[in-house]
Scaffold this motif. Structure first.
Motif, PDB file in Angstrom:
ATOM      1  N   UNK A   1      15.773  44.835   1.788  1.00 49.51           N
ATOM      2  CA  UNK A   1      15.653  45.068   0.351  1.00 49.51           C
ATOM      3  C   UNK A   1      16.941  44.912  -0.420  1.00 49.51           C
ATOM      4  N   UNK A   2      18.078  45.048   0.237  1.00 51.97           N
ATOM      5  CA  UNK A   2      19.348  44.956  -0.470  1.00 51.97           C
ATOM      6  C   UNK A   2      19.917  43.564  -0.511  1.00 51.97           C
ATOM      7  N   UNK A   3      19.113  42.555  -0.189  1.00 52.27           N
ATOM      8  CA  UNK A   3      19.609  41.179  -0.119  1.00 52.27           C
ATOM      9  C   UNK A   3      18.755  40.282  -0.997  1.00 52.27           C
ATOM     10  N   UNK A   4      19.042  38.971  -0.924  1.00 50.51           N
ATOM     11  CA  UNK A   4      18.282  37.991  -1.700  1.00 50.51           C
ATOM     12  C   UNK A   4      16.878  37.808  -1.156  1.00 50.51           C
ATOM     13  N   UNK A   5      16.575  38.482  -0.058  1.00 52.91           N
ATOM     14  CA  UNK A   5      15.266  38.321   0.574  1.00 52.91           C
ATOM     15  C   UNK A   5      14.303  39.453   0.223  1.00 52.91           C
ATOM     16  N   UNK A   6      14.638  40.272  -0.747  1.00 54.88           N
ATOM     17  CA  UNK A   6      13.782  41.414  -1.082  1.00 54.88           C
ATOM     18  C   UNK A   6      12.406  40.984  -1.579  1.00 54.88           C
ATOM     19  N   UNK A   7      12.291  39.763  -2.096  1.00 56.14           N
ATOM     20  CA  UNK A   7      11.003  39.291  -2.614  1.00 56.14           C
ATOM     21  C   UNK A   7       9.972  39.069  -1.518  1.00 56.14           C
TER      22      UNK A   7
END
Length: 388
Positions: free
Chosen positions: A114-120
């Motif tokens: 969740x804390x990265x660009x992959x949270x989506x």
């Protein structure tokens, strides 16, 4: 031909086909065959004068998969009106368990990624693959009480509803309201035609329904909503009597062709030549949240639901039976693969790692479910034998 169609209507064989197709996809993607197959999947086919121009890969995920969702929606309609979800009492326990099977995987995924660009990617580990889960249950669950299958079926159907909502709401873009309204009109016309369909010699109406259905698909695609939603809308709109006949006709084609082709194309990803620590958080988030989140969420919330229901009627499901259902729920496959493609459509590298996460997470859940379901089935067989 009829024997092969009957085989494709079983629960075991389609699950094996899906597994083989996915394994073949990932194998050929990591051999010298990658280039030619990737070129075919990336080749664009347009319909002149319509604005529809899709790659072969998207014709599979947006076109063929719409037929799969059409069949799923017809099953949803049946279960909601005549089947396992036709009353509040029947739907309550699997609905609570399904909620847990969605919320807990999301929380686990966001903790990891969740804390990265992959949270989506948080919707990806929320799906349960009905075909795979019921296939594994059929292979390893001989002797389990029928209540387990009923619970799992209802749970997976509710899970599909949630997945459909995610696809419709989260991945719509640049909405064209004119096309959307025209699509809704088309769905209404489709439903009216299905109710005017005679029992015999109704081919003229069927042909018109097919034309209207294709037009609805195109309008939904052009409206900015994912085209598979067209299949859902048409499947819910069709009258129930013809829907049962249509499902019977389409089921072998969906199980034997459409889903394996999609599984192959979706699993056609290159395994990155990096150390495990260099993999995207999306990979670890999905690979952990899918099996672990489903097991915890379905088992815990299912147990709470059983305790609530026990006040009015004792449940046939034990905690260990719920654990078996939870492990089966972790087999995310089809809808999770689609959600991976949608969530990371703009970043192929992360998308491929997300797909690998789905495959790894589903494989872990498959192995765990085979062990736990077999163990529970053996226990129930011993109890039955001792009491007879």
């Amino acid at each position: 031909m009829s024997e092969s169609h009957n085989l494709l209507r079983t629960q075991q064989f389609p699950a094996v086909l899906l597994l083989v197709a996915a394994a073949l996809g990932i194998l050929l993607a990591n051999l010298p065959t990658f280039g030619p197959i990737d070129a075919v999947l990336g080749f664009h086919i347009a319909i002149p004068g319509t604005g529809i121009d899709l790659s072969v890969e998207h014709w599979i995920s947006d076109g063929l998969l719409a037929i799969f969702f059409f069949v799923v929606a017809m099953e949803l309609q049946y279960e909601l009106t005549r089947g396992e979800l036709d009353s509040f009492r029947k739907a309550l326990q699997p609905a609570i368990a399904a909620a847990g099977g969605v919320v807990v995987p999301i929380v686990i995924y966001l903790i990891i990624a969740g804390g990265s660009a992959t949270s989506s990617g948080w919707p990806i580990p929320t799906a349960t693959d009905i075909a795979f889960a019921l296939g594994v249950l059929a292979v390893f669950g001989k002797g389990l009480p029928s209540a387990v299958r009923v619970f799992l079926l209802a749970l997976a159907i509710l899970d599909d509803i949630i997945g459909i909502i995610f696809i419709a709401v989260l991945f719509a873009h640049d909405l064209n309201w004119l096309f959307l309204v025209l699509a809704v009109v088309g769905v209404v016309i489709f439903g009216i035609l299905s109710r005017a369909l005679p029992e015999r010699r109704g081919w003229p109406v069927v042909v018109v329904m097919i034309i209207v259905g294709v037009l609805v698909w195109g309008l939904v695609l052009l409206s900015g909503i994912h085209a598979t939603i067209a299949g859902v809308a048409l499947g819910l709109a069709i009258a129930q009597s013809p829907s049962m006949r249509v499902r019977h006709v389409l089921e072998p084609w969906v199980n034997g062709a459409i889903l394996p082709v999609f599984a192959f194309a979706a699993a056609f990803v290159v395994i990155p030549a990096v150390a495990p620590t260099d993999l995207s958080p999306a990979f670890f988030g999905i690979a952990v949240a899918l099996p672990l989140g489903k097991i915890i969420g379905i088992t815990l919330f299912g147990w709470i639901a059983v305790r609530i229901g026990a006040r009015s009627k004792p449940s046939a499901l034990k905690l260990t039976d719920l654990l078996a259902a939870g492990t089966l729920g972790g087999i995310g496959f089809t809808v999770s693969l689609l959600l991976s493609n949608l969530a990371f459509a703009d970043d192929r590298a992360i998308r491929d790692q997300a797909i690998l996460g789905v495959l790894v997470g589903s494989l872990i859940a498959l192995i765990l479910s085979a062990i736990i379901v077999s163990s529970r089935a053996a226990w129930h067989r011993r109890v039955t034998a001792a009491s007879s």
